[in-house]
Design an enzyme around this catalytic site. Sequence first.
Site, PDB file in Angstrom:
ATOM      1  N   SER A  71       0.867  -1.175   0.044  1.00  0.00           N
ATOM      2  CA  SER A  71      -0.109   0.056  -0.237  1.00  0.00           C
ATOM      3  C   SER A  71       0.796   1.324  -0.086  1.00  0.00           C
ATOM      4  O   SER A  71       2.043   1.422   0.630  1.00  0.00           O
ATOM      5  CB  SER A  71      -1.035  -0.042   1.212  1.00  0.00           C
ATOM      6  OG  SER A  71      -1.728  -1.112   1.146  1.00  0.00           O
TER       7      SER A  71
HETATM    8  N1  SAH Z   1       0.223  -5.835   4.083  1.00  0.00           N
HETATM    9  C1  SAH Z   1       1.020  -6.143   2.967  1.00  0.00           C
HETATM   10  C2  SAH Z   1       0.259  -5.628   1.606  1.00  0.00           C
HETATM   11  C3  SAH Z   1      -0.766  -6.600   1.345  1.00  0.00           C
HETATM   12  S1  SAH Z   1      -1.475  -6.688  -0.463  1.00  0.00           S
HETATM   13  C4  SAH Z   1       2.265  -5.289   2.890  1.00  0.00           C
HETATM   14  O1  SAH Z   1       2.652  -4.619   3.894  1.00  0.00           O
HETATM   15  O2  SAH Z   1       2.826  -5.473   2.335  1.00  0.00           O
HETATM   16  C5  SAH Z   1      -2.734  -7.696   0.130  1.00  0.00           C
HETATM   17  C6  SAH Z   1      -2.199  -9.261   0.549  1.00  0.00           C
HETATM   18  O3  SAH Z   1      -3.217  -9.962   1.048  1.00  0.00           O
HETATM   19  C7  SAH Z   1      -1.407  -9.970  -0.590  1.00  0.00           C
HETATM   20  O4  SAH Z   1      -0.507 -10.561  -0.428  1.00  0.00           O
HETATM   21  C8  SAH Z   1      -2.856 -11.217  -0.725  1.00  0.00           C
HETATM   22  O5  SAH Z   1      -2.293 -12.175  -1.060  1.00  0.00           O
HETATM   23  C9  SAH Z   1      -3.239 -11.313   0.812  1.00  0.00           C
HETATM   24  N2  SAH Z   1      -4.574 -12.082   0.992  1.00  0.00           N
HETATM   25  C10 SAH Z   1      -5.668 -11.669   0.344  1.00  0.00           C
HETATM   26  N3  SAH Z   1      -6.454 -12.636   0.783  1.00  0.00           N
HETATM   27  C11 SAH Z   1      -6.155 -13.287   1.833  1.00  0.00           C
HETATM   28  C12 SAH Z   1      -6.399 -14.197   2.883  1.00  0.00           C
HETATM   29  N4  SAH Z   1      -7.744 -14.657   2.632  1.00  0.00           N
HETATM   30  N5  SAH Z   1      -5.551 -14.648   3.892  1.00  0.00           N
HETATM   31  C13 SAH Z   1      -4.287 -13.957   3.800  1.00  0.00           C
HETATM   32  N6  SAH Z   1      -3.851 -13.306   3.041  1.00  0.00           N
HETATM   33  C14 SAH Z   1      -4.619 -12.699   2.081  1.00  0.00           C
END
Ligand code: SAH
Length: 216
Positions: free
Chosen positions: A65
């Site tokens: 993000s």
């Molecule tokens: N917080 C992260 C950015 C996340 S992008 C950072 O600091 O880099 C969103 C992430 O959520 C992605 O990696 C995606 O694979 C994950 N995601 C989506 N659905 C999910 C779920 N049900 N459980 C765990 N991770 C999930």
Amino acid sequence: MSFFRDLDHRRQRMVTEQIRGRGITDERVLAAMAAVPRHLFVEEALASQAYEDHPVPIGHGQTLSQPYMVALMSALLEVQPKDRILEIGTGSGYQAAILAAMGAEVFTVERLKPLYQSAKERLPALGFQQIHLRLADGTLGWPEAAPFDKIIVTAGGPAIPVPLVDQLADPGFLVIPVGRERREQRLIRLVKRGGEAKTEDLGAVVFVDLVGAHGW
Ligand code: SAH
């Protein structure tokens, strides 16, 4: 100026202009964002983009993000040292590192194996010991480690996953992007207090999909 000095300089400028400049006053958030080397959470070729005012691709169709969004969500959690915080969507591990730098013990769940694996190597290498990682569907929470003082979801789903509300302590805060349309959500903060849950709408946001049993 060397490349690394330049990145340090850009990081301080990011905090001043994008974070403090847009009204984030939580000193713990500001200090954590000034300290954690965000450029080490993205591919080397994208390091110079790490401090810009937009999300950065981390592979597999996912993104780290925008700095302001990380700061805003961290501020909405009103993190206290020793808080136990659950994060859904580890991604690069940057958001987890910010929460750990604020003194929290972090439990973070990722569903994509390559992202889980690289975060699992990166975080201890950067000195973060208080971060526990798990490869699983985070919409089910982390029942063995519950309850959590705070829960943060960094992907957008159609509704607030019920297991997360169940695993939130009382009092507790949960911050999550929610939207009936994909890639178009409202940032919601749920506050649990005295056995009741109230939600606040903090405005329009755009996150990648929350995929899972209680997601898309
Ligand atoms: N917080 C992260 C950015 C996340 S992008 C950072 O600091 O880099 C969103 C992430 O959520 C992605 O990696 C995606 O694979 C994950 N995601 C989506 N659905 C999910 C779920 N049900 N459980 C765990 N991770 C999930």
